[in-house]
Scaffold this motif. Structure first.
Motif, PDB file in Angstrom:
ATOM      1  N   ARG A 163       0.789  -1.203   0.215  1.00 41.59           N
ATOM      2  CA  ARG A 163      -0.019   0.206   0.067  1.00 41.59           C
ATOM      3  C   ARG A 163       0.889   1.291  -0.191  1.00 41.59           C
ATOM      4  N   ARG A 164       1.873   1.403   0.881  1.00 41.22           N
ATOM      5  CA  ARG A 164       2.741   2.471   0.998  1.00 41.22           C
ATOM      6  C   ARG A 164       3.282   2.636  -0.371  1.00 41.22           C
ATOM      7  N   ARG A 165       4.054   1.729  -0.925  1.00 43.12           N
ATOM      8  CA  ARG A 165       4.657   1.741  -2.158  1.00 43.12           C
ATOM      9  C   ARG A 165       3.620   2.072  -3.239  1.00 43.12           C
ATOM     10  N   LEU A 166       2.551   1.913  -3.393  1.00 48.62           N
ATOM     11  CA  LEU A 166       1.746   2.173  -4.585  1.00 48.62           C
ATOM     12  C   LEU A 166       1.203   3.501  -4.238  1.00 48.62           C
ATOM     13  N   ALA A 167       0.967   3.837  -2.967  1.00 46.00           N
ATOM     14  CA  ALA A 167       0.724   5.393  -2.693  1.00 46.00           C
ATOM     15  C   ALA A 167       1.784   6.316  -2.981  1.00 46.00           C
ATOM     16  N   ALA A 168       2.991   6.060  -2.807  1.00 46.05           N
ATOM     17  CA  ALA A 168       4.260   6.784  -3.205  1.00 46.05           C
ATOM     18  C   ALA A 168       4.351   6.728  -4.686  1.00 46.05           C
ATOM     19  N   LEU A 169       3.735   6.132  -5.302  1.00 45.44           N
ATOM     20  CA  LEU A 169       3.818   5.907  -6.926  1.00 45.44           C
ATOM     21  C   LEU A 169       2.699   6.773  -7.577  1.00 45.44           C
TER      22      LEU A 169
ATOM     23  N   LEU B  59      -4.685  -8.341  -5.817  1.00 42.63           N
ATOM     24  CA  LEU B  59      -4.272  -7.199  -5.858  1.00 42.63           C
ATOM     25  C   LEU B  59      -4.598  -6.633  -7.307  1.00 42.63           C
ATOM     26  N   GLY B  60      -5.403  -5.737  -7.445  1.00 43.83           N
ATOM     27  CA  GLY B  60      -6.002  -4.948  -8.709  1.00 43.83           C
ATOM     28  C   GLY B  60      -5.443  -3.770  -8.845  1.00 43.83           C
ATOM     29  N   ILE B  61      -4.837  -3.319 -10.096  1.00 44.77           N
ATOM     30  CA  ILE B  61      -4.211  -1.931 -10.451  1.00 44.77           C
ATOM     31  C   ILE B  61      -4.993  -1.416 -11.684  1.00 44.77           C
ATOM     32  N   LEU B  62      -5.195  -0.306 -11.749  1.00 47.87           N
ATOM     33  CA  LEU B  62      -5.736   0.279 -13.137  1.00 47.87           C
ATOM     34  C   LEU B  62      -5.050   1.786 -13.241  1.00 47.87           C
TER      35      LEU B  62
ATOM     36  N   LEU C 189      -0.745   6.212  -6.882  1.00 43.45           N
ATOM     37  CA  LEU C 189      -2.044   5.632  -6.938  1.00 43.45           C
ATOM     38  C   LEU C 189      -2.990   5.521  -5.422  1.00 43.45           C
ATOM     39  N   TYR C 190      -4.260   5.849  -6.017  1.00 46.31           N
ATOM     40  CA  TYR C 190      -5.264   5.800  -4.913  1.00 46.31           C
ATOM     41  C   TYR C 190      -5.886   4.429  -4.621  1.00 46.31           C
ATOM     42  N   GLU C 191      -6.055   4.387  -3.204  1.00 45.32           N
ATOM     43  CA  GLU C 191      -6.837   2.943  -3.099  1.00 45.32           C
ATOM     44  C   GLU C 191      -8.288   2.981  -3.093  1.00 45.32           C
ATOM     45  N   CYS C 192      -8.721   2.137  -3.650  1.00 48.35           N
ATOM     46  CA  CYS C 192     -10.215   1.926  -3.886  1.00 48.35           C
ATOM     47  C   CYS C 192     -10.545   0.921  -2.717  1.00 48.35           C
ATOM     48  N   GLN C 193     -11.737   0.951  -2.371  1.00 50.89           N
ATOM     49  CA  GLN C 193     -12.259  -0.138  -1.648  1.00 50.89           C
ATOM     50  C   GLN C 193     -13.906  -0.342  -1.960  1.00 50.89           C
ATOM     51  N   THR C 194     -14.072  -1.098  -2.956  1.00 56.21           N
ATOM     52  CA  THR C 194     -15.263  -1.385  -3.437  1.00 56.21           C
ATOM     53  C   THR C 194     -16.122  -2.739  -2.756  1.00 56.21           C
TER      54      THR C 194
ATOM     55  N   VAL D  94     -14.441   9.164 -14.461  1.00 59.48           N
ATOM     56  CA  VAL D  94     -14.220  10.042 -15.538  1.00 59.48           C
ATOM     57  C   VAL D  94     -15.625  10.915 -15.818  1.00 59.48           C
ATOM     58  N   ARG D  95     -16.515  10.593 -15.226  1.00 63.74           N
ATOM     59  CA  ARG D  95     -17.787  11.350 -15.204  1.00 63.74           C
ATOM     60  C   ARG D  95     -17.632  12.680 -14.449  1.00 63.74           C
ATOM     61  N   GLN D  96     -16.456  12.753 -13.591  1.00 57.74           N
ATOM     62  CA  GLN D  96     -16.502  13.786 -12.802  1.00 57.74           C
ATOM     63  C   GLN D  96     -15.139  14.698 -13.400  1.00 57.74           C
ATOM     64  N   GLN D  97     -14.928  14.421 -14.545  1.00 58.04           N
ATOM     65  CA  GLN D  97     -13.853  14.857 -15.443  1.00 58.04           C
ATOM     66  C   GLN D  97     -12.468  14.966 -14.798  1.00 58.04           C
ATOM     67  N   GLN D  98     -12.158  13.728 -14.156  1.00 60.86           N
ATOM     68  CA  GLN D  98     -10.804  13.388 -13.769  1.00 60.86           C
ATOM     69  C   GLN D  98     -10.025  12.885 -14.880  1.00 60.86           C
ATOM     70  N   LYS D  99      -8.867  13.442 -14.922  1.00 59.72           N
ATOM     71  CA  LYS D  99      -8.197  13.090 -16.256  1.00 59.72           C
ATOM     72  C   LYS D  99      -7.157  11.968 -16.244  1.00 59.72           C
ATOM     73  N   ALA D 100      -6.463  12.109 -14.709  1.00 59.51           N
ATOM     74  CA  ALA D 100      -5.506  10.694 -14.621  1.00 59.51           C
ATOM     75  C   ALA D 100      -6.139  10.050 -13.710  1.00 59.51           C
ATOM     76  N   LEU D 101      -6.206   8.575 -13.907  1.00 55.36           N
ATOM     77  CA  LEU D 101      -6.784   7.515 -13.132  1.00 55.36           C
ATOM     78  C   LEU D 101      -5.565   6.510 -12.673  1.00 55.36           C
ATOM     79  N   ARG D 102      -5.444   6.490 -11.417  1.00 50.28           N
ATOM     80  CA  ARG D 102      -4.240   5.736 -11.050  1.00 50.28           C
ATOM     81  C   ARG D 102      -4.991   5.049  -9.671  1.00 50.28           C
ATOM     82  N   PHE D 103      -5.358   3.712  -9.805  1.00 51.86           N
ATOM     83  CA  PHE D 103      -6.083   3.049  -8.638  1.00 51.86           C
ATOM     84  C   PHE D 103      -5.603   1.676  -8.527  1.00 51.86           C
ATOM     85  N   PHE D 104      -5.786   1.240  -6.980  1.00 53.72           N
ATOM     86  CA  PHE D 104      -5.533   0.104  -6.668  1.00 53.72           C
ATOM     87  C   PHE D 104      -6.154  -0.594  -5.717  1.00 53.72           C
TER      88      PHE D 104
END
Length: 793
Positions: free
Chosen positions: A494-500, A592-595, A502-507, A560-570
Motif C-alpha cells: 500500500r505504501r509503495r503504491l501510494a508513493a507511486l 491485488l488489482g491495479i488500473l 496511486l489511490y486505494e479503492c475499497q469497493t 471520468v464522469r467527474q472530469q478526472q483526467k489521470a486515473l491511478r487506482f489499486f
C-alpha cells in the motif's frame, strides 16, 4: 432510531441534564449518537415585539421601515419586506446576536442605505413549522420583550444507532430504562391495565405456522369512531418525524415507539371468520399497504382469514384491503411474537421494510405482547370510543432467557477490582435483573442478550464506565503470526503504491450480473464458477465478485464522469469463485488489482501531455517488486484488446490486459485503460526476506548497440529469453530503444522488422578493455543469431 427527549422525559426526570451529558452517557455506554437536532426556538434573543410604525423605504419599493417596541424603553428601527402585518401587531423580533437555524446570526446592518437593528421573523426562520407567508403574528396578549421560546414547545431529537443485540432499546420506554440506569435516577412506572382474561378459541385464531409464529393475540373493539387524533398524540408522533393518520393507526404507532412491540389493526368488517396464521403458497400474490405487489414463497408468513384472503404479511406490513379507514366501526387489534429469522428473510426478499419488521427481525420481548395490547386497547377506547371484548390468544410466548450466575472471582479479575460486589449487584438490579435465592440472577424477558456470566460482567463494566477500570498490565510479547506477516506485507504494498501516485479503492464484494457479463474478470470463467447471493438486496449486489477488476473499472468510470483526467487506482481484497464449475469447494483468494489510464503529467509550455501506457503499469510492478525481473508474456483474453500473463522471475503472478475499444467507448473513457490483477499470496512471498541492496559499481562500464532484422511476429520476450539463456557474465543489462517497420515493403519487407538494442557490459573487479567488451558482445550476437536466426544490419 429517532428518540424525542421530551418523550424520554415521561419515563424519567431529565431536569438539569444537558444535551452534552446525555450524549456522552449514551456514547460511552455503547449507544452511538449519530445526530442531534433541536426543534423549536433556541435563542433567548428572539423576543416579542409590537410594530408601532411602518413607513415606505425611501430607496426600495418592496421594503418598509418599521419602528418596533421590544421592551427596551425606546423604539428599535428594523427594515422589513413582509406584507402580512399591520401596525399594532405583535411579532417575533431577532435582536442582534440572535442565532437562527442554519448557523445565521443577526447583526446590525444597513439595508439600501437605512439602518436596520434586528430582524422581524417568520415562523420557519426561528425554528417553528412553516406557517403563512410573511411574519409570524403572535397573540394580542403576548408580553412585549418576553422570549418567544417560552411561548412554544421545544424538543431535542436524538438519532441513536442501536446494536443488533439490543432490541430492548428500540423504544422510548427501553431507552428511558437505559438512561435511568446510567443516570442513577428513578425509572418512572407506566400504567398499563392488566389483561383481565385471555381466551383460547380456534374459531377466533388458528395458528398453522407455529414455527414462525409461536404466539398470537387479538382483541375485538366494537363501536370505534375513526377520526383525527388528539393533539397530544399527534405531537408525540410528529416529534419523531411520523405523520399522523387517524386515531386508531396512530395509537398502534405510538405503542410501538413507546414499548417496542409492533401492533396492527384490521378492519373487522373485512375479516371473514377466524384469523389464520399460515405460510404463504408459492406464487401467492400479496398487495401491501404501500400499494406494491409481491409474489410470495412458501417460507413467507401470512395473516389471513378463513376465506384465504391475505390480511397482512406477518410482522412486515399490512395488506391494502384490510386496513382501517374512516368508515371502520369495528377493529381487530393484533399483537404477536414472530420468529426473527423468518421476518428478516421475508423483508430482505421482498424489499419491504417497516418499523415493525425492523423490530421483529431483531427480536421483541415475548412477555411484552399482552401489555402492549392492553395499553393500546386502553388508549383506543379513550380516543376512539367503543367497547373491547376479551383478549383471544393462541400459542405460548417463548421463554428466551434463563437464570445466569455471576462469578465474583472473575468479576474482580476482569474489572481489576475497581468495583465492589454490592455495587455490581446494584447495577444489575437497576438494569431490571433480580437476584434469586440460589445466588443466580433472573434475567428479564426483554434482555435475551444476557445468557452467560461474561454478559453480566459486560453490562456492569458498561454502566460502571470502562474509564474507571484501571490499566495494570503492559502488553505482552506475542510472536508474529501468519496473519501479522500478511498484514505487514500488504501495508508495504500500500505504501509503495501510494508513493507511486496511486489511490486505494475499497469497493463492495457484491457486483451485478451485468458486470460479470461484460467479461471484465481477467481469469476466464467456467460454467458454474459464479457464486450467486441467494437473497440479494438489489440487482447490483447479486454476485460474489470473481475478480476485482469490475469494481476498479466502475470506480474509474465514475471518476471520468467527474472530469478526472489521470486515473491511478489499486485495490486489495478477496475474490470468490467455484473452482471446477462448482464441483469443488467454493474458493476465496486474495487479489491485488491495479488500473492506470489517462494523463501521466499535466502538459505545459515545457512539456507535452502524455497518456499512460502498458509500460507505466509495468514500471509500477517493477517498483513493487524491485529485486524481481518483471516480464509480460502475451496471451489473448476474450473481451480485451490486449492481454498477457505477468511473470516475476519466471513465476506467473497474475494477468494484464487493456479494455476493449468498445468497452472504453461505452464507459466514456477518452484514453486506453490498462488493468492488472495479481495473486496477492504470491506477491507477499516475493516480498518476504531481507531486501539486499546492491553496491554502487566501482568500475565504469561500456555499451554496444546492435540493430537486428527479425520476423515481424517475433516478440520481445523471445529476444530476452535468448539473452537470459546465454548468461554472458559481463552483460549487466539490455533494452530495446528502437523498432522500425515498413508496411509498404519498400525499405524493409512488410513481414520483417528492425529492432535496435543497447547492451551494457561491466566487470565488478576491473575496468574492461575494449577487446573484452567486443568479445562478450559478439558472443551475445552469436547467441541471438543461433537462437532466433536474426540478421544484423
Amino acid at each position: 432510531m429517532k428518540t424525542s427527549l421530551n418523550w424520554l422525559g415521561s419515563h424519567l426526570n431529565l431536569s438539569g441534564k444537558s444535551i452534552k451529558e446525555i450524549d456522552d452517557l449514551f456514547t460511552f455506554a455503547g449507544v452511538e449518537v449519530e445526530g442531534i437536532e433541536t426543534k423549536g426556538i433556541a435563542s433567548e434573543k428572539i423576543v416579542v415585539a409590537q410594530i408601532m410604525e411602518a413607513v415606505q423605504h425611501p430607496n426600495a419599493d418592496k421594503l418598509k421601515v418599521t419602528q418596533v417596541d421590544v421592551g427596551e424603553g425606546t423604539l428599535r428601527q428594523i427594515v422589513c419586506g413582509a406584507k402580512n402585518y399591520k401596525v399594532g401587531d405583535k411579532v417575533p423580533c431577532a435582536l442582534p446576536g440572535a442565532a437562527l437555524p442554519g448557523g445565521f446570526t443577526i447583526g446590525e446592518t444597513k439595508m439600501r442605505g437605512v439602518d436596520s437593528r434586528g430582524m422581524l421573523c417568520a415562523a420557519e426562520e426561528i425554528g417553528l413549522p412553516k406557517g403563512e407567508d410573511g411574519l409570524l403574528i403572535l397573540p394580542e396578549d403576548s408580553v412585549i420583550g418576553k422570549p418567544v421560546k417560552e411561548m412554544f414547545d421545544s424538543d431535542v431529537l436524538l438519532e441513536l444507532e442501536v446494536t443488533p443485540n439490543r432490541p430492548d432499546l428500540l423504544s422510548h420506554r427501553g431507552m428511558g430504562r437505559e438512561l435511568a440506569t446510567l443516570l442513577r435516577t428513578p425509572f418512572l412506572p407506566l400504567e398499563i391495565p392488566a389483561v383481565e382474561k385471555v381466551s383460547e378459541d380456534a374459531a377466533v385464531i388458528h395458528i398453522e405456522a407455529t414455527d414462525a409464529c409461536p404466539f398470537y393475540t387479538a382483541v375485538r373493539i366494537k363501536g370505534v369512531k375513526v377520526q383525527e387524533s388528539p393533539a397530544w398524540l399527534k405531537k408525540r408522533l410528529e416529534s419523531i418525524g411520523l405523520r399522523p393518520i387517524n386515531n386508531v393507526v396512530d395509537i398502534t404507532n405510538f405503542v410501538l415507539h413507546e414499548l417496542g412491540q409492533p401492533l396492527h389493526a384490521f378492519d373487522a368488517a373485512k375479516v371473514s371468520g377466524a384469523i389464520v396464521v399460515r405460510h404463504a403458497n408459492d406464487g401467492e400474490v400479496f398487495s401491501a399497504l404501500d400499494e406494491s405487489e409481491h409474489e410470495l414463497v412458501s417460507g413467507d408468513l401470512l395473516i389471513s382469514d378463513e376465506s384465504g384472503a391475505a390480511l397482512a404479511l406477518g410482522g412486515v406490513m399490512g395488506g391494502a384491503e384490510s386496513g382501517v379507514t374512516e368508515e371502520t366501526t369495528e377493529i381487530l387489534l393484533e399483537s404477536a411474537w414472530f420468529t426473527p429469522q423468518g421476518i428478516r428473510r421475508t423483508s430482505r426478499r421482498t424489499a419491504l421494510s417497516s418499523d415493525s419488521s425492523y423490530r421483529f427481525e431483531r427480536g421483541v420481548d415475548p412477555q411484552g405482547v399482552l401489555p402492549a395490547s392492553a395499553l393500546a386497547v386502553k388508549l383506543i377506547l379513550e380516543t376512539a370510543g367503543g367497547d373491547a371484548g376479551v383478549t383471544f390468544a393462541s400459542g405460548t410466548a417463548p421463554a428466551l432467557t434463563k437464570p445466569v450466575a455471576l462469578d465474583e472471582r472473575k468479576l474482580n479479575q476482569l474489572m481489576g477490582g475497581s468495583i465492589s460486589l454490592d455495587a455490581a449487584e446494584e447495577i444489575l438490579t437497576r438494569l431490571g435483573l433480580s437476584k434469586l435465592t440460589d445466588g443466580t440472577w433472573d434475567v428479564p424477558s426483554f434482555r435475551a442478550d444476557l445468557q452467560r456470566h461474561i454478559d453480566l460482567v459486560e453490562e456492569i463494566a458498561r454502566v460502571h464506565g470502562l474509564d474507571n477500570v484501571p490499566s495494570r498490565f503492559l502488553g505482552a510479547f506475542v510472536p508474529q503470526s501468519a496473519v501479522d506477516k500478511a498484514y505487514d506485507a500488504d501495508m508495504v504494498l500500500r505504501r509503495r503504491l501510494a508513493a507511486l501516485g496511486l489511490y486505494e479503492c475499497q469497493t463492495i464484494k457484491l457486483i451485478s450480473d451485468a458486470q460479470v457479463a461484460d467479461g471484465l474478470p481477467l481469469r476466464p470463467l467456467q460454467d458454474g464458477d459464479i457464486i450467486r447471493v441467494k437473497l440479494p438486496l438489489s440487482e447490483d449486489h447479486a454476485v460474489m465478485r470473481p475478480s476485482i477488476v469490475p469494481g476498479l473499472v466502475a470506480s474509474a468510470a465514475r471518476n471520468v464522469r467527474q472530469q478526472q483526467k489521470a486515473l491511478r487506482f489499486f485495490e486489495m481484497g478477496r475474490v470468490f469463485r467455484n473452482a471446477g464449475g462448482g464441483k469443488a469447494k467454493d474458493q476465496e483468494s486474495e487479489t491485488l488489482g491495479i488500473l492506470v489510464s489517462g494523463s501521466t503529467n499535466t502538459g505545459g509550455w515545457a512539456q507535452a501531455d502524455r497518456t499512460a501506457d502498458l509500460y507505466d503499469l509495468k514500471g509500477i510492478l517493477g517498483a513493487l517488486l524491485p529485486n524481481r525481473t518483471i516480464r509480460f508474456t502475451p496471451k489473448e483474453r476474450d473481451g480485451f484488446a490486449l492481454g498477457s500473463d505477468i511473470k516475476a522471475d519466471d513465476q506467473n503472478i497474475g494477468a494484464f490486459a487493456r479494455l476493449s475499444l468498445a468497452k472504453e467507448r461505452a464507459l466514456d473513457f477518452t484514453s486506453a485503460v490498462y488493468v492488472a490483477e495479481l495473486d496477492l499470496a504470491k506477491v507477499r512471498k516475493l516480498l518476504a526476506g531481507i531486501t539486499q541492496v546492491e553496491d554502487l559499481p566501482q568500475f565504469p562500464g561500456s555499451s554496444r548497440d546492435a540493430a537486428m532484422e527479425i520476423p515481424a511476429a517475433t516478440a520481445n520476450a523471445q529476444i530476452e529469453a535468448v539473452i537470459a539463456k546465454h548468461a554472458e557474465p559481463l552483460l549487466t543489462g539490455s533494452e530495446c530503444f528502437d523498432v522500425f517497420t515498413d508496411p509498404t515493403g519498400v525499405k524493409l519487407p512488410a513481414d520483417r522488422k528492425s529492432v535496435a538494442y543497447r547492451f551494457h557490459y561491466r566487470a565488478a573487479d576491473r575496468t574492461l578493455k575494449a577487446e573484452e567488451v567486443d568479445a562478450a558482445h559478439q558472443k551475445v550476437l552469436a547467441a541471438l543469431a543461433t537462437g532466433l536466426g536474426v540478421k544484423f544490419r
